[in-house]
Scaffold this active site. Sequence first.
Site, PDB file in Angstrom:
ATOM      1  N   CYS A  59      41.676  39.290  57.562  1.00 36.27           N
ATOM      2  CA  CYS A  59      42.568  39.619  56.960  1.00 36.27           C
ATOM      3  C   CYS A  59      43.752  38.169  56.417  1.00 36.27           C
ATOM      4  O   CYS A  59      44.202  37.907  57.904  1.00 36.27           O
ATOM      5  CB  CYS A  59      43.283  40.690  57.128  1.00 36.27           C
ATOM      6  N   ASP A  75      43.732  42.740  49.447  1.00 36.93           N
ATOM      7  CA  ASP A  75      42.464  41.605  48.887  1.00 36.93           C
ATOM      8  C   ASP A  75      41.403  42.389  48.566  1.00 36.93           C
ATOM      9  O   ASP A  75      41.214  43.576  48.536  1.00 36.93           O
ATOM     10  CB  ASP A  75      42.097  41.688  50.960  1.00 36.93           C
ATOM     11  N   CYS A 103      44.862  47.087  52.425  1.00 40.15           N
ATOM     12  CA  CYS A 103      44.983  45.949  51.589  1.00 40.15           C
ATOM     13  C   CYS A 103      45.386  45.039  50.406  1.00 40.15           C
ATOM     14  O   CYS A 103      44.196  45.808  49.665  1.00 40.15           O
ATOM     15  CB  CYS A 103      44.862  44.814  53.221  1.00 40.15           C
ATOM     16  N   HIS A 140      42.039  45.965  57.773  1.00 41.19           N
ATOM     17  CA  HIS A 140      40.310  45.070  57.245  1.00 41.19           C
ATOM     18  C   HIS A 140      40.308  44.039  58.348  1.00 41.19           C
ATOM     19  O   HIS A 140      40.879  43.321  59.239  1.00 41.19           O
ATOM     20  CB  HIS A 140      40.030  44.722  55.746  1.00 41.19           C
TER      21      HIS A 140
HETATM   22 ZN   LIG Z   1      43.866  41.377  54.406  1.00 40.37          ZN
END
Ligand SMILES: [Zn+2]
Length: 499
Positions: A235, A158, A156, A224
């Site tokens: 997420c 992130d 991701c 995640h």
């Molecule tokens: Zn994420």
Amino acid sequence: MFNARSKSKRPLQRAQASRRPTAFYAGVGSSGSHPFTRNEENARLFKYEQQVKQAFSRIEATLRRVSALQHEEGFEKKAQDIATADLGFALPESMLADSWIKPLDIGSLYAWSVFETIKRMSDEFFIDKPLRSADEADFQCFLEECGFHTMDISPCADGRLAHVIRYVLRLPYKAVRRKSYAGAMFDVDDSLQKWVETEMLRHREGRPNSADAQTRYLKVAVYHYSSKLPKQEGCAAHGSDTLRAAEAALERLKAFKQGVENSFCCGASIDLLLLGIDTDNDSIKLHLPDARGEIDVHHPISALELYDATRGAMGTDCETSVMRFMTDRCAAQGASLPNEGMMRLAVRLLCANLSQIDYVRTYHDGCYSDLGHQERFIGMGIGFEEIQLRNLTYFAYLKTVEEGAKDLDVGIKIFSALNVSRGIPIPVVIRYDYHGNVPGAKTRAVERCQRLDEALRQRFGDLAERGLLHTLLMVRDCQMYGRAETVACSLKTDRQEAH
Ligand SMILES: [Zn+2]
């Protein structure tokens, strides 16, 4: 360096790789840590993380001190003394001038300082190579022995997953492909293109191995979740729903595999692996494919359970213990084992993650204090090999703002809460890596950066007009393995227009 994997070195590297496994994990434990934890490596990685994170953390505190002095006699000299002592660099004189009659633009000073810190961090990364791993040369051989020629990972976007390669999985960052997407929803067409490129290189140049070698392309997706605050800090792209995040990533993996199989005949296919990361403590969950290649989202192998189960495993080597644990776990779940190569790779990833679990236990009390977003800047475009640290950068990998709009919007939303809500601008690094041996590539990379910059300003015009969005444009020749080069910056650093 990719070029280091020349054919002439291959036999030696392969022999070293074969000898390596047992000794590789033998940095057995100081007090309290798991017997398989590589404590020296942990200390080295932590030193680097601290150094970089603190450099960014000092910016706000320093500017608060500078701000408090702005009406004092001799302000400019005092401000430069503070900045040089605390940040290691002086501030642009033009930004400090005339403070007796107009308020200091602290927002611009903040963005400029973030950009300066990024440039320093980036330079250091490429020149001093602080995150270079000792087994870099061996990894490709190991991968091929496991039956794979390429490991392509999509976590991701992130920022809490930005350290997945070098820290969480302890992989050499140069030997794997990383491309992040919001929710790990990687672009199937882009991956397909990369697969074609990889196979073409194998046919034409025998890189990374020749096309007749029975190895496959391995695609890994990384979702995640947060064990402490599952509903808030999971997420964002999947509404903090862990199962949804895992299922969506698996669907994308299957689509890529289907894409390869449908587009190319002669048994063309790829291997898949799904990983979950608990962003509170960096422990992984491994969703292994079974003997038929099927992945089950409901019954992963937990590195935390492995950690506890092998805690007292003194006197045995890591691989043997982890292999036994995995075999038992698969049998208990009634799942067939994947092929031997996938098992070897899985063992390596799990062994590595034991060290990362102890890393968080030793240096972050077992759970990061920044459970949520604390990124310092957005990285937008293509590149960013030097970003290997957690919660430092939100990635928006994209060629055009339109195609990456969703990822970018998520990033701007995160930074609206982190920065804009406090009157602090959003620093965005627009980056494009290019292949210097292709004529005109650098010029095109610069033009792409400029187009991304314009599109970003149009999409978030309100923020840009209010001085709450600043950009630094950089390009890098990824074949020369040199530094990234600054092309332009939205901040005025003298009395003339910056660009
Ligand atoms: Zn994420």
